[in-house]
Enzyme design. Structure first.
Site, PDB file in Angstrom:
ATOM      1  N   ARG A  78      46.138  42.128 -14.076  1.00 46.70           N
ATOM      2  CA  ARG A  78      45.064  42.552 -14.972  1.00 46.70           C
ATOM      3  C   ARG A  78      45.679  43.448 -16.039  1.00 46.70           C
ATOM      4  O   ARG A  78      46.775  43.989 -15.858  1.00 46.70           O
ATOM      5  CB  ARG A  78      43.986  43.317 -14.191  1.00 46.70           C
ATOM      6  CG  ARG A  78      44.501  44.570 -13.559  1.00 46.70           C
ATOM      7  CD  ARG A  78      43.486  45.244 -12.661  1.00 46.70           C
ATOM      8  NE  ARG A  78      43.985  46.549 -12.267  1.00 46.70           N
ATOM      9  CZ  ARG A  78      43.701  47.127 -11.116  1.00 46.70           C
ATOM     10  NH1 ARG A  78      42.933  46.543 -10.229  1.00 46.70           N
ATOM     11  NH2 ARG A  78      44.177  48.321 -10.847  1.00 46.70           N
TER      12      ARG A  78
ATOM     13  N   TYR B 185      33.019  32.658  -4.242  1.00 54.14           N
ATOM     14  CA  TYR B 185      33.143  31.210  -4.117  1.00 54.14           C
ATOM     15  C   TYR B 185      34.484  30.893  -3.478  1.00 54.14           C
ATOM     16  O   TYR B 185      35.545  31.248  -4.008  1.00 54.14           O
ATOM     17  CB  TYR B 185      33.043  30.511  -5.488  1.00 54.14           C
ATOM     18  CG  TYR B 185      33.377  29.039  -5.357  1.00 54.14           C
ATOM     19  CD1 TYR B 185      32.591  28.207  -4.547  1.00 54.14           C
ATOM     20  CD2 TYR B 185      34.488  28.484  -5.980  1.00 54.14           C
ATOM     21  CE1 TYR B 185      32.916  26.867  -4.375  1.00 54.14           C
ATOM     22  CE2 TYR B 185      34.816  27.147  -5.807  1.00 54.14           C
ATOM     23  CZ  TYR B 185      34.027  26.346  -5.002  1.00 54.14           C
ATOM     24  OH  TYR B 185      34.342  25.033  -4.822  1.00 54.14           O
TER      25      TYR B 185
ATOM     26  N   ARG C 211       0.819  -1.226   0.000  1.00 56.12           N
ATOM     27  CA  ARG C 211       0.000   0.000   0.000  1.00 56.12           C
ATOM     28  C   ARG C 211       0.849   1.270   0.000  1.00 56.12           C
ATOM     29  O   ARG C 211       0.339   2.355  -0.251  1.00 56.12           O
ATOM     30  CB  ARG C 211      -0.937  -0.014   1.230  1.00 56.12           C
ATOM     31  CG  ARG C 211      -2.047  -1.041   1.130  1.00 56.12           C
ATOM     32  CD  ARG C 211      -2.733  -1.294   2.471  1.00 56.12           C
ATOM     33  NE  ARG C 211      -1.950  -2.174   3.349  1.00 56.12           N
ATOM     34  CZ  ARG C 211      -2.324  -2.543   4.579  1.00 56.12           C
ATOM     35  NH1 ARG C 211      -3.472  -2.106   5.077  1.00 56.12           N
ATOM     36  NH2 ARG C 211      -1.556  -3.339   5.303  1.00 56.12           N
TER      37      ARG C 211
ATOM     38  N   GLU D  63      -9.915  -9.287  12.160  1.00 54.34           N
ATOM     39  CA  GLU D  63      -9.380  -8.344  11.167  1.00 54.34           C
ATOM     40  C   GLU D  63     -10.510  -7.660  10.411  1.00 54.34           C
ATOM     41  O   GLU D  63     -11.590  -8.227  10.230  1.00 54.34           O
ATOM     42  CB  GLU D  63      -8.476  -9.104  10.192  1.00 54.34           C
ATOM     43  CG  GLU D  63      -7.214  -9.651  10.825  1.00 54.34           C
ATOM     44  CD  GLU D  63      -6.377  -8.557  11.457  1.00 54.34           C
ATOM     45  OE1 GLU D  63      -5.951  -7.647  10.751  1.00 54.34           O
ATOM     46  OE2 GLU D  63      -6.178  -8.602  12.698  1.00 54.34           O
TER      47      GLU D  63
ATOM     48  N   LYS E 225      33.173  25.834   0.377  1.00 55.11           N
ATOM     49  CA  LYS E 225      33.251  24.379   0.338  1.00 55.11           C
ATOM     50  C   LYS E 225      34.634  23.925   0.786  1.00 55.11           C
ATOM     51  O   LYS E 225      35.635  24.493   0.359  1.00 55.11           O
ATOM     52  CB  LYS E 225      33.000  23.882  -1.083  1.00 55.11           C
ATOM     53  CG  LYS E 225      32.962  22.369  -1.190  1.00 55.11           C
ATOM     54  CD  LYS E 225      33.553  21.844  -2.471  1.00 55.11           C
ATOM     55  CE  LYS E 225      35.054  21.746  -2.404  1.00 55.11           C
ATOM     56  NZ  LYS E 225      35.664  21.048  -3.540  1.00 55.11           N
TER      57      LYS E 225
ATOM     58  N   ASN F 128       0.698   2.435   6.748  1.00 53.94           N
ATOM     59  CA  ASN F 128       0.512   1.549   5.605  1.00 53.94           C
ATOM     60  C   ASN F 128       0.555   2.297   4.284  1.00 53.94           C
ATOM     61  O   ASN F 128       0.620   1.690   3.226  1.00 53.94           O
ATOM     62  CB  ASN F 128      -0.830   0.820   5.717  1.00 53.94           C
ATOM     63  CG  ASN F 128      -0.877  -0.065   6.950  1.00 53.94           C
ATOM     64  OD1 ASN F 128       0.069  -0.775   7.243  1.00 53.94           O
ATOM     65  ND2 ASN F 128      -1.958   0.017   7.694  1.00 53.94           N
TER      66      ASN F 128
ATOM     67  N   GLN G 148      12.179 -14.277   6.879  1.00 60.51           N
ATOM     68  CA  GLN G 148      10.917 -14.853   6.419  1.00 60.51           C
ATOM     69  C   GLN G 148      10.962 -14.768   4.893  1.00 60.51           C
ATOM     70  O   GLN G 148      10.767 -13.700   4.317  1.00 60.51           O
ATOM     71  CB  GLN G 148       9.738 -14.042   6.981  1.00 60.51           C
ATOM     72  CG  GLN G 148       8.397 -14.636   6.625  1.00 60.51           C
ATOM     73  CD  GLN G 148       7.234 -13.679   6.890  1.00 60.51           C
ATOM     74  OE1 GLN G 148       7.413 -12.465   6.958  1.00 60.51           O
ATOM     75  NE2 GLN G 148       6.041 -14.220   7.028  1.00 60.51           N
TER      76      GLN G 148
ATOM     77  N   ASN H  22      39.384  26.539  -8.276  1.00 63.98           N
ATOM     78  CA  ASN H  22      40.017  25.375  -7.650  1.00 63.98           C
ATOM     79  C   ASN H  22      40.085  24.166  -8.569  1.00 63.98           C
ATOM     80  O   ASN H  22      40.730  23.193  -8.252  1.00 63.98           O
ATOM     81  CB  ASN H  22      39.267  25.003  -6.360  1.00 63.98           C
ATOM     82  CG  ASN H  22      37.813  24.693  -6.610  1.00 63.98           C
ATOM     83  OD1 ASN H  22      37.211  25.206  -7.548  1.00 63.98           O
ATOM     84  ND2 ASN H  22      37.233  23.852  -5.781  1.00 63.98           N
TER      85      ASN H  22
ATOM     86  N   GLY I 178      -7.363  -4.482  13.299  1.00 65.52           N
ATOM     87  CA  GLY I 178      -8.033  -5.619  13.921  1.00 65.52           C
ATOM     88  C   GLY I 178      -8.848  -5.118  15.112  1.00 65.52           C
ATOM     89  O   GLY I 178      -8.392  -4.256  15.854  1.00 65.52           O
TER      90      GLY I 178
HETATM   91  C1  UD1 Z   1      -1.847  -5.822  11.617  1.00 58.49           C
HETATM   92  C2  UD1 Z   1      -2.774  -6.686  12.525  1.00 58.49           C
HETATM   93  C3  UD1 Z   1      -3.982  -5.835  12.934  1.00 58.49           C
HETATM   94  C4  UD1 Z   1      -3.504  -4.592  13.642  1.00 58.49           C
HETATM   95  C5  UD1 Z   1      -2.507  -3.803  12.780  1.00 58.49           C
HETATM   96  C6  UD1 Z   1      -1.887  -2.687  13.586  1.00 58.49           C
HETATM   97  C7  UD1 Z   1      -2.550  -8.996  11.751  1.00 58.49           C
HETATM   98  C8  UD1 Z   1      -3.161 -10.108  10.962  1.00 58.49           C
HETATM   99  N1  UD1 Z   1      -3.217  -7.863  11.797  1.00 58.49           N
HETATM  100  O1  UD1 Z   1      -2.589  -5.509  10.438  1.00 58.49           O
HETATM  101  O2  UD1 Z   1      -4.812  -6.593  13.805  1.00 58.49           O
HETATM  102  O3  UD1 Z   1      -4.623  -3.766  13.962  1.00 58.49           O
HETATM  103  O4  UD1 Z   1      -1.427  -4.657  12.339  1.00 58.49           O
HETATM  104  O5  UD1 Z   1      -1.084  -1.837  12.816  1.00 58.49           O
HETATM  105  O6  UD1 Z   1      -1.496  -9.188  12.328  1.00 58.49           O
HETATM  106  N2  UD1 Z   1       4.758  -8.510   8.171  1.00 58.49           N
HETATM  107  C9  UD1 Z   1       5.749  -9.455   8.075  1.00 58.49           C
HETATM  108  N3  UD1 Z   1       5.514 -10.595   7.384  1.00 58.49           N
HETATM  109  C10 UD1 Z   1       4.330 -10.854   6.787  1.00 58.49           C
HETATM  110  C11 UD1 Z   1       3.300  -9.889   6.896  1.00 58.49           C
HETATM  111  C12 UD1 Z   1       3.551  -8.729   7.616  1.00 58.49           C
HETATM  112  O7  UD1 Z   1       6.852  -9.268   8.602  1.00 58.49           O
HETATM  113  O8  UD1 Z   1       4.193 -11.934   6.189  1.00 58.49           O
HETATM  114  C13 UD1 Z   1       5.042  -7.278   8.914  1.00 58.49           C
HETATM  115  C14 UD1 Z   1       4.907  -6.026   8.077  1.00 58.49           C
HETATM  116  O9  UD1 Z   1       6.164  -5.690   7.498  1.00 58.49           O
HETATM  117  C15 UD1 Z   1       4.461  -4.983   9.087  1.00 58.49           C
HETATM  118  C16 UD1 Z   1       3.737  -5.786  10.140  1.00 58.49           C
HETATM  119  O10 UD1 Z   1       4.091  -7.138   9.944  1.00 58.49           O
HETATM  120  O11 UD1 Z   1       5.541  -4.322   9.683  1.00 58.49           O
HETATM  121  C17 UD1 Z   1       2.226  -5.646  10.046  1.00 58.49           C
HETATM  122  O12 UD1 Z   1       1.788  -6.129   8.794  1.00 58.49           O
HETATM  123  P1  UD1 Z   1       0.624  -5.426   7.985  1.00 58.49           P
HETATM  124  O13 UD1 Z   1       0.401  -6.170   6.734  1.00 58.49           O
HETATM  125  O14 UD1 Z   1       0.874  -3.971   7.893  1.00 58.49           O
HETATM  126  O15 UD1 Z   1      -0.614  -5.704   8.953  1.00 58.49           O
HETATM  127  P2  UD1 Z   1      -1.931  -4.863   9.107  1.00 58.49           P
HETATM  128  O16 UD1 Z   1      -2.824  -5.137   7.966  1.00 58.49           O
HETATM  129  O17 UD1 Z   1      -1.593  -3.442   9.361  1.00 58.49           O
HETATM  130 CA    CA Z   2       0.251  -2.218   9.281  1.00 55.08          CA
END
Ligand code: UD1
Ligand code: CA
Length: 456
Positions: free
Chosen positions: A441, A367, A15, A156, A352, A229, A75, A387, A142
């Protein structure tokens, strides 16, 4: 305290519509993930494991550049927040204690909040505690579902019924878990949901079904949970941090005339009774002393500014400015300019990689690059150090008490002796001895009656 923190930072941040991984976007000058890491450390949590994935090399590099050591797990595929935490199972297999989970995209959380939250979790001896907030517009977060004050689930946005959507207590994405119970519950979650992801939030109902104690801790200042986001939220988060920074500075004695138009990054330090005018930007590793005045439309980056300095409408980058210096309006100090006490740099002067000793003055249109200039030397308007010969840079060394005539060009490398003087308009290609007049000059020629003969 037996605690490890996990920071979720593997996501792409679709996003955000950006090539840069989401957690590297800056809030008031600091990448979000660096900000979180520093708040966790300030909260006394020393073991901090990042969960990295999307463009992880860039994230690791950002920490390396700042000489911050990190632990991380990878991951490979981003299959959801629950799947992300699972990646730490192996490294934590022998760990017994509390796992604190935070999100790399929630940069406004304060270290003091983290401390209080962790203490609450420990005092309650809960299996899980969720940091929550009550907000006017819960869209996208959530929802905390409760039965008579007891948390029973987090649902969610995408799975929420109309009734659930009305709940205005939301999940911040920050949790404490009992480590063993967290990983046992994660084994049981699936991805049968709207996003097809493994949700960390599903762990809550699993714990509740096992009769484990799940608590919630409501934030006092719900600004702290703002999740970034999108770039709109990025700007909102920066604004909150900027405001906090301005307040902190004013509480410590800085005068900010209009905080709404003052942009001071997190890392900047400013001393007492220094006055900051509107439309000033101060960035990076900048320190400003006491009783200085930074007037409108100035931008200062990575510089050291001492006490009693006055800067007006100027740009200053990676420079050292000593006490009593006056700069501007409309000057440009580029990297490695070092202005010693009481130097004056005026309109349209660029400096500089040069050291100007005490009391040097360059008031107009000059300068000065790759130069060393002795005490009390005065630059006439329009003086230029040439320079660069098209291939290499050369130095101009100017002694003390030199009086440089207007529009002098110093063709470097060249040495100008103490107490010497150059004639206006000179192109100086050879060294000038001390006390000498350097003239370079064409001699003036007056041709009599020229206009009478030629103009008709
Ligand atoms: C998440 C929560 C939501 C909460 C919100 C708060 C879940 C399912 N939902 O939603 O309840 O209100 O945060 O801001 O957890 N990330 C990973 N690996 C992944 C997916 C995400 O490391 O596979 C990391 C993202 O980089 C991010 C964080 O987890 O930093 C949150 O992920 P994001 O997709 O933004 O979750 P939200 O939809 O905001
Ligand atoms: Ca988020």
């Amino acid at each position: 305290m037996n605690i490890v923190s996990l920071v979720l930072a593997a996501g792409k941040g679709t996003r955000m519509k950006s090539e840069l991984p989401k957690v590297l976007h800056k809030v008031n000058g600091v990448p979000m993930v660096i900000k979180i890491d520093s708040e966790l450390k300030k909260a006394g949590i020393s073991k901090n494991i990042l969960i990295l994935g999307h463009k992880k090399e860039l994230v690791i590099k950002e920490f390396e550049n700042r000489n911050i050591n990190i632990d991380y797990v990878t991951q490979e595929e981003q299959l959801g927040t629950g799947h992300a935490i699972m990646q730490a199972k192996e490294v934590l297999k022998d760990f017994e204690g509390t796992v604190l989970v935070t999100c790399g995209d929630t940069p406004l959380i304060r270290n003091t909040t983290i401390e209080k939250f962790v203490n609450f979790h420990n005092e309650k001896k809960a299996s899980a505690t969720i940091l929550t907030a009550k907000v006017d517009n819960p869209f996208g977060y959530g929802r905390i579902v409760k039965n008579e004050d007891k948390v029973i689930a987090i649902i969610e946005e995408k799975e929420a019924s109309d009734d659930i959507k009305k709940i205005n207590e939301i999940n911040s994405g920050v949790y404490c878990f009992d480590s063993k119970k967290l990983f046992a519950s994660l084994e049981k979650i699936d991805n049968n949901n709207e996003k097809g992801e493994y949700y960390l939030t599903d762990v809550i109902k699993i714990l509740v079904n096992n009769n484990e104690l799940v608590e919630s801790y409501l934030l006092e200042d719900n600004q702290e949970i703002l999740g970034v986001n999108s770039k709109v939220q990025l700007a909102e988060a920066s604004q909150v941090l900027r405001n906090r920074k301005n307040i902190e500075l004013m509480e410590n004695g800085v005068i900010i005339i209009d905080p709404n138009t003052t942009y001071i990054e997190e890392t900047v330090e400013i001393g007492k009774d220094t006055i900051i005018y509107p439309n000033v930007i101060i960035e990076g590793d900048t320190k400003i002393g006491n009783n200085s005045i930074i007037m409108q439309n100035s931008r200062i980056v990575d510089s050291d500014i001492a006490d009693n300095v006055k800067i007006e409408s100027s740009v200053i980058e990676e420079s050292i400015i000593e006490e009593g210096v006056t700069i501007g309006p409309f000057a440009h100090l580029r990297p490695k300019a070092h202005l010693k006490e009481n130097v004056h740099i005026g309109n349209f002067v660029e400096v500089k990689k040069s050291t100007l000793e005490k009391g040097v003055k360059a008031g107009h249109l000059s300068y000065i690059g790759d130069a060393e200039v002795g005490e009390n030397t005065n630059f006439g308007a329009g003086t230029i150090t040439c320079n660069y010969d098209g291939k290499n840079k050369h130095k101009t060394i100017i002694g003390k008490n030199v009086f440089i005539g207007s529009d002098t060009k110093f063709v470097a490398p060249v040495n100008i002796g103490d107490n010497s003087i150059t004639g206006a308009g000179s192109v100086i290609t050879k060294d000038v001895p001390e006390y000498a007049l350097g003239l370079g000059r064409a001699k003036q020629l007056n041709i009599k009656e020229w206009r009478k003969k030629n103009d008709n």
